[in-house]
Scaffold this active site. Structure first.
Site, PDB file in Angstrom:
ATOM      1  N   LYS A   4      80.571 -42.243  22.883  1.00 28.14           N
ATOM      2  CA  LYS A   4      79.995 -41.507  21.749  1.00 28.14           C
ATOM      3  C   LYS A   4      78.557 -41.152  22.107  1.00 28.14           C
ATOM      4  O   LYS A   4      77.673 -41.998  22.099  1.00 28.14           O
ATOM      5  CB  LYS A   4      79.997 -42.337  20.458  1.00 28.14           C
ATOM      6  CG  LYS A   4      79.752 -41.431  19.260  1.00 28.14           C
ATOM      7  CD  LYS A   4      78.997 -42.065  18.119  1.00 28.14           C
ATOM      8  CE  LYS A   4      77.521 -42.163  18.342  1.00 28.14           C
ATOM      9  NZ  LYS A   4      76.804 -40.861  18.432  1.00 28.14           N
ATOM     10  N   CYS A  42      62.785 -45.724  27.251  1.00 30.19           N
ATOM     11  CA  CYS A  42      62.626 -47.109  26.800  1.00 30.19           C
ATOM     12  C   CYS A  42      61.803 -47.931  27.789  1.00 30.19           C
ATOM     13  O   CYS A  42      61.395 -49.044  27.473  1.00 30.19           O
ATOM     14  CB  CYS A  42      63.979 -47.752  26.549  1.00 30.19           C
ATOM     15  SG  CYS A  42      65.071 -47.548  27.943  1.00 30.19           S
ATOM     16  N   GLU A  53      57.340 -49.488  19.839  1.00 25.52           N
ATOM     17  CA  GLU A  53      57.557 -48.536  20.922  1.00 25.52           C
ATOM     18  C   GLU A  53      57.052 -47.175  20.433  1.00 25.52           C
ATOM     19  O   GLU A  53      57.496 -46.691  19.399  1.00 25.52           O
ATOM     20  CB  GLU A  53      59.067 -48.485  21.155  1.00 25.52           C
ATOM     21  CG  GLU A  53      59.460 -48.205  22.540  1.00 25.52           C
ATOM     22  CD  GLU A  53      60.971 -48.301  22.725  1.00 25.52           C
ATOM     23  OE1 GLU A  53      61.722 -48.388  21.743  1.00 25.52           O
ATOM     24  OE2 GLU A  53      61.378 -48.291  23.887  1.00 25.52           O
ATOM     25  N   GLU A  71      71.185 -52.263  25.907  1.00 24.60           N
ATOM     26  CA  GLU A  71      69.910 -51.828  26.506  1.00 24.60           C
ATOM     27  C   GLU A  71      69.090 -51.293  25.351  1.00 24.60           C
ATOM     28  O   GLU A  71      69.315 -50.174  24.894  1.00 24.60           O
ATOM     29  CB  GLU A  71      70.145 -50.697  27.521  1.00 24.60           C
ATOM     30  CG  GLU A  71      71.001 -51.064  28.701  1.00 24.60           C
ATOM     31  CD  GLU A  71      70.304 -51.985  29.684  1.00 24.60           C
ATOM     32  OE1 GLU A  71      69.113 -52.317  29.496  1.00 24.60           O
ATOM     33  OE2 GLU A  71      70.967 -52.383  30.656  1.00 24.60           O
TER      34      GLU A  71
HETATM   35  P1  ADP Z   1      67.199 -43.291  18.410  1.00 20.34           P
HETATM   36  O1  ADP Z   1      66.431 -43.777  17.232  1.00 20.34           O
HETATM   37  O2  ADP Z   1      66.436 -43.303  19.666  1.00 20.34           O
HETATM   38  O3  ADP Z   1      67.958 -42.029  18.167  1.00 20.34           O
HETATM   39  P2  ADP Z   1      69.544 -44.828  17.971  1.00 20.34           P
HETATM   40  O4  ADP Z   1      69.709 -46.259  18.271  1.00 20.34           O
HETATM   41  O5  ADP Z   1      69.514 -44.403  16.554  1.00 20.34           O
HETATM   42  O6  ADP Z   1      68.248 -44.407  18.728  1.00 20.34           O
HETATM   43  O7  ADP Z   1      70.643 -43.951  18.706  1.00 20.34           O
HETATM   44  C1  ADP Z   1      71.274 -44.315  19.899  1.00 20.34           C
HETATM   45  C2  ADP Z   1      72.747 -44.071  19.766  1.00 20.34           C
HETATM   46  O8  ADP Z   1      73.237 -44.911  18.737  1.00 20.34           O
HETATM   47  C3  ADP Z   1      73.126 -42.646  19.363  1.00 20.34           C
HETATM   48  O9  ADP Z   1      74.336 -42.299  20.002  1.00 20.34           O
HETATM   49  C4  ADP Z   1      73.350 -42.780  17.872  1.00 20.34           C
HETATM   50  O10 ADP Z   1      74.229 -41.818  17.358  1.00 20.34           O
HETATM   51  C5  ADP Z   1      73.973 -44.146  17.806  1.00 20.34           C
HETATM   52  N1  ADP Z   1      73.899 -44.772  16.485  1.00 20.34           N
HETATM   53  C6  ADP Z   1      72.926 -44.661  15.554  1.00 20.34           C
HETATM   54  N2  ADP Z   1      73.241 -45.367  14.452  1.00 20.34           N
HETATM   55  C7  ADP Z   1      74.443 -45.942  14.692  1.00 20.34           C
HETATM   56  C8  ADP Z   1      75.326 -46.798  13.965  1.00 20.34           C
HETATM   57  N3  ADP Z   1      75.027 -47.209  12.732  1.00 20.34           N
HETATM   58  N4  ADP Z   1      76.471 -47.168  14.556  1.00 20.34           N
HETATM   59  C9  ADP Z   1      76.793 -46.771  15.804  1.00 20.34           C
HETATM   60  N5  ADP Z   1      76.015 -45.975  16.530  1.00 20.34           N
HETATM   61  C10 ADP Z   1      74.857 -45.563  16.003  1.00 20.34           C
END
Ligand code: ADP
Length: 493
Positions: free
Chosen positions: A182, A294, A396, A260
């Site tokens: 995903k 990161c 960060e 990570e």
């Molecule tokens: P950022 O804030 O840098 O966008 P995220 O951790 O929100 O970092 O995003 C990293 C990945 O995690 C993306 O693919 C995002 O769609 C996914 N993501 C964000 N929220 C969720 C969630 N509740 N469950 C699963 N995946 C998520």
């Protein structure tokens, strides 16, 4: 597709499931924007939980045969995939710049970095050895073999739209696992282009699947990817907050998880440092992807004896070398921030320092505002005399902001460096051999750059300690998350 200079067969807007291009059952789509100008590049299938179930089912079915392929067969397919990514490097780089804003030269660099994981794991696939262990009984023989865990769910971020996928999928496929990816909602096009090339390479249907979803559908999709009984493990790169949530979901089924997560990298310049090298190192460690990685240097600690010289050299280098603009333009090396949220966050980090400057002596030395180009462009910024209570030090930053604090002694720097819940990368510059060992040993981080600002490569073991994550990616250790050790005890010998 609007805004992508190299229109090519690599551009897809449907999900890739079981070897085919699939729309969402609902027919819903979500927009993908170019952060440099806000243009809508495409509308991509917005998959929901039940669409994702289809992908997990496909991966689960494919595992039955994929796990029986020989290491050599998997190696050949991964190698073919690697070669196709290399062949299409230019198109992939342009596509990546369009959806994530990183300058073209960096996008090219990322495609090479991304393909290197496919090449490395094509080689590593054939060296996933077991062990024969001396037995305590003459009638028994003890063996350990490594077996693939099954279906791996891979959830990836927007800041490395290709490399974070290949780093995980390369290791997963080499191990004999199948996977469902995903990608981040900001950068699904790069992921789909990589799927196109996996298909061309002959990776069998169901072995590598990509499910695209909007921010709204992501929590449901993510939850299923962590809790489905057909999934054996999860690998995630992204924020610490989301990582913790996935960790919790994985606990329900006691799934494997590799995380990570965020860092808060310290970058220490000791009195003994070569100032020119340290400035170059900081520019590399801070300004790649406009500070949105990161392992970007976050807290800059400079020893008092070298402080003024370092600061003036850094300021001159930033003014001279950093060129802000649309990453697709020649000569630009600082693209836009990825989206409004990120932009506001960077503004907030800087405003907090400026608003406290009178009371605590912090200074704005350079930048400190959105760039004159407007939109999501932010001016490279230097803040000095910041303190550890400010967000620029305890969070960060993820933007082109250099936040500097002066220190006196080595002990003080180490205490300050380790005073965080994170422990991903750290960096320091010193020409004193004893000091390099001392400090290298003491820094609480999974990775340490010593007189070096660029540490990422497929041969390196990438990963953090503390709340920066679990497990290692890249290197031969990257295989560990996707295999388990099976102990075979032969008796009656
Ligand atoms: P950022 O804030 O840098 O966008 P995220 O951790 O929100 O970092 O995003 C990293 C990945 O995690 C993306 O693919 C995002 O769609 C996914 N993501 C964000 N929220 C969720 C969630 N509740 N469950 C699963 N995946 C998520």
């Amino acid at each position: 597709i609007i805004g992508v200079r190299y229109v090519s067969s690599l551009v897809h807007n449907k999900a890739y499931i079981d070897g085919g291009w699939v729309e969402a059952q609902s027919g819903n789509v979500f927009p993908v924007n170019n952060p440099a100008n806000g243009e809508v590049l495409s509308h991509v299938a917005d998959m929901c939980e039940s669409d994702t179930q289809t992908a997990i089912d496909a991966a689960h079915n494919a595992f039955v045969t994929w796990k029986t392929t020989t290491a050599k067969e998997r190696s050949v397919l991964l190698r073919r995939w690697y070669e196709l990514v290399e062949t299409h490097k230019t198109d992939l780089a342009h596509l990546m710049t369009s959806e994530c804003g990183k300058p073209l030269a960096e996008a090219h660099g990322e495609v090479s970095y991304g393909s290197s994981f496919l090449e490395f794991y094509a080689e590593e696939a054939r060296r996933i050895y077991g062990e024969v262990v001396p037995s305590p009984h003459p009638s028994k023989e003890i063996l350990f073999i490594r077996q693939p865990i099954g279906v791996a769910s891979l959830i990836t971020p927007w800041n490395f739209p290709i490399a974070m996928i290949t780093r995980k999928a390369g290791a997963a496929l080499a191990s004999g696992c199948t996977c469902v990816v995903k990608p981040a909602e900001d950068t699904p096009l790069s992921a789909l282009a990589i799927a196109h090339l996996a298909h061309q390479a002959g990776i069998p249907p169901g072995v590598f699947n990509v499910v695209t979803s909007s921010r709204a559908n992501t929590p449901d999709v993510g939850k299923l990817m962590c809790t489905s009984p057909k999934v054996a493990g999860v690998s995630f790169t992204g924020s610490t907050a989301v990582g913790k949530l996935l960790y919790e979901w994985c606990s329900v089924g006691v799934k494997r998880i590799g995380l990570e997560l965020g860092g808060n990298a310290v970058f220490i310049v000791f009195n003994s440092a070569n100032v020119t090298a340290a400035v170059d190192g900081l520019i590399n460690a801070k300004f790649r992807n406009a500070g949105q990685t990161c392992i970007s240097a976050n807290r800059i600690l400079v020893q008092s004896g070298i402080y003024e010289e370092f600061l003036s050299s850094l300021k001159a280098a930033m003014m001279d070398r950093l060129v802000v603009g649309d990453g697709a333009k020649e000569g630009v090396n600082q693209g836009p921030l990825i989206n409004d949220n990120q932009f506001r966050r960077v503004e907030r980090v800087v405003e907090r320092v400026v608003s406290e400057s009178v009371s605590c002596g912090a200074e704005l030395v350079l930048g400190g505002h959105g760039h004159e180009l407007g939109g999501l462009f932010y001016s490279p910024t230097i803040l000095t005399h910041v303190n550890k209570h400010m967000p620029c030090f305890n969070e960060e930053i993820f933007g082109p902001i250099v936040a500097i604090k002066k220190f006196e002694t080595e002990d003080e720097a180490i205490t300050e460096a380790n005073c965080t819940n994170h422990g991903l990368a750290s960096y320091f510059y010193s020409q004193d051999v004893s000091q390099t060992w001392r400090v290298g040993r003491q820094l609480e981080a999974g990775m340490v750059g010593i007189n070096e600002g660029l540490i990422s490569c497929c041969e390196g073991a990438f990963g953090g300690i503390k709340q920066s994550g679990l497990g290692r990616e890249g290197s031969r250790h990257g295989i560990d998350d996707y295999t388990y050790i099976k102990y075979l005890c032969f008796g009656g010998i």
